[in-house]
Design a protein around this motif. Structure first.
Motif, mmCIF file in Angstrom:
data_model
loop_
_atom_site.group_PDB
_atom_site.id
_atom_site.type_symbol
_atom_site.label_atom_id
_atom_site.label_comp_id
_atom_site.label_asym_id
_atom_site.label_seq_id
_atom_site.Cartn_x
_atom_site.Cartn_y
_atom_site.Cartn_z
ATOM 1 N N SER A 12 0.808 -1.223 0.000
ATOM 2 C CA SER A 12 0.000 0.000 0.000
ATOM 3 C C SER A 12 0.834 1.262 0.000
ATOM 4 O O SER A 12 0.284 2.361 -0.017
ATOM 5 N N SER A 13 2.169 1.150 0.011
ATOM 6 C CA SER A 13 2.993 2.363 0.139
ATOM 7 C C SER A 13 4.395 2.120 -0.427
ATOM 8 O O SER A 13 4.867 0.980 -0.511
ATOM 9 N N MET A 15 7.926 1.383 -1.736
ATOM 10 C CA MET A 15 8.511 0.404 -2.663
ATOM 11 C C MET A 15 7.513 -0.674 -3.059
ATOM 12 O O MET A 15 7.475 -1.113 -4.211
ATOM 13 N N ARG A 35 -1.725 -3.302 7.097
ATOM 14 C CA ARG A 35 -2.654 -3.267 8.234
ATOM 15 C C ARG A 35 -3.868 -2.390 7.977
ATOM 16 O O ARG A 35 -4.975 -2.715 8.391
ATOM 17 N N ASP A 59 -2.161 -7.844 9.606
ATOM 18 C CA ASP A 59 -0.961 -7.421 10.346
ATOM 19 C C ASP A 59 -0.074 -8.657 10.472
ATOM 20 O O ASP A 59 -0.425 -9.604 11.196
ATOM 21 N N LYS A 108 9.365 -6.697 10.603
ATOM 22 C CA LYS A 108 10.413 -6.942 9.596
ATOM 23 C C LYS A 108 11.050 -8.319 9.694
ATOM 24 O O LYS A 108 11.645 -8.784 8.731
ATOM 25 N N VAL A 178 15.755 5.771 0.206
ATOM 26 C CA VAL A 178 14.807 5.855 -0.898
ATOM 27 C C VAL A 178 13.672 6.784 -0.477
ATOM 28 O O VAL A 178 13.169 6.670 0.652
ATOM 29 N N THR A 180 10.405 7.697 0.155
ATOM 30 C CA THR A 180 9.080 7.083 0.323
ATOM 31 C C THR A 180 8.429 7.693 1.572
ATOM 32 O O THR A 180 9.097 8.378 2.361
ATOM 33 N N TRP A 183 9.895 8.108 5.367
ATOM 34 C CA TRP A 183 10.757 9.181 5.861
ATOM 35 C C TRP A 183 10.023 10.151 6.771
ATOM 36 O O TRP A 183 10.633 10.858 7.565
#
Ligand SMILES: NC(=O)c1ccc[n+]([C@@H]2O[C@H](COP(=O)([O-])OP(=O)(O)OC[C@H]3O[C@@H](n4cnc5c(N)ncnc54)[C@H](OP(=O)(O)O)[C@@H]3O)[C@@H](O)[C@H]2O)c1
Length: 240
Positions: A12-13, A15, A35, A59, A108, A178, A180, A183
């Motif tokens: 959804s965001s 990369m 999520r 999730d 992660k 990157v 996105t 940040w």
């Protein structure tokens, strides 16, 4: 090429969204997961001009969610995770809360591990799993201890799973900086200035674009000789 089905957790965001866009443009079927149903719906709308994605709110820190996610996906060719929850994670040790550190590892490391645990049996024999680590493991900086640790751990996880899950291939892409939405969490209003300053330092003279990383993930997915690999796409950040 046959139409492949790809699950992108984090689609959804950033990369993951760019990867979804490029795979749809190739004619692949794409499932995006994250999520927030709202962010998923926004991503689906943003991708509508290229194709229709399926979306599943899940999730990956929760095993029940991961089991339900795969029940909804059916057969898959590739699984990719670009998920990261780094809220509160960039702090010096005295201020770094254990709960924030655990969220980083849940999103992660344990999340991707659960994707492998429950998803590998859904994959075609030529299939692959790609995790996303990052430059913090290789050029650590103060405030980045937990992110450095999780990114380093992902490489070892991929080496082990490449052996255990063979012939399914398991790889890692390691991005540098990157531009996105992440940040906003890392640096807030200072993000543009920090990204600009880093661009001046890098051998390539610019910050990464989401498409740079999406290209690398597509390479790892489709190169049948790539397994147990860490692909560094960092503009030369490890060298400076
Ligand atoms: N951007 C950089 O400079 C950079 C540098 C090095 C490494 N990386 C790594 O590259 C990867 C992609 O980063 P990005 O910049 O594209 O991030 P991003 O734009 O913030 O996207 C993160 C995605 O992960 C999802 N997500 C977070 N936690 C989740 C969870 N527990 N379960 C399911 N989905 C979850 C988010 O959706 P929801 O919030 O709705 O769940 C979102 O779709 C991350 O692993 C990041 O650590 C990024």
């Amino acid at each position: 090429m046959n139409k492949e089905t790809v699950l992108i957790v984090g689609g959804s965001s950033g990369m993951g969204l760019e990867l979804a866009r490029s795979l749809l443009a190739d004619g692949s079927a794409v499932v995006i997961a994250g999520r927030s149903s709202e962010r998923l719906a926004q991503a689906r709308a943003a991708l509508a001009a290229v194709g229709d994605v399926r979306m599943v709110a899940a999730d990956i820190a929760h095993e029940d969610d991961v089991i339900r996610l795969f029940a909804e996906c059916g057969r898959l060719d590739h699984i990719v995770s670009t998920a990261a929850d780094i809220e509160g994670a960039y702090e010096l040790l005295p201020d770094l809360e254990l709960a924030a550190a655990r969220r980083v590892f849940d999103s992660k490391f344990f999340g991707p591990w659960l994707l492998a645990k429950h998803g590998s049996s859904r994959l075609a024999p030529h299939g692959s799993i790609t995790f996303t680590s990052g430059i913090a493991a290789y050029r650590p900086a103060p405030r980045g201890s937990v992110v450095a640790g999780v990114n380093g751990a992902l490489a070892s996880l991929a080496y082990a799973l490449a052996v255990e899950l063979a012939p399914i291939r398991v790889n890692v892409v390691s991005p540098g900086w990157v531009d996105t939405p992440i940040w906003q969490h890392v640096a807030g209003d200072e993000a543009p200035a920090r990204l600009d300053a880093m661009a001046q330092k890098l051998p390539v003279g610019r910050i990464g674009r989401p498409g740079d990383i999406a290209d690398g993930i597509r390479f790892l997915m489709r190169n049948g000789f790539a397994t147990g690999s860490v692909l560094h796409l960092d503009g030369g950040h490890r060298l400076v």
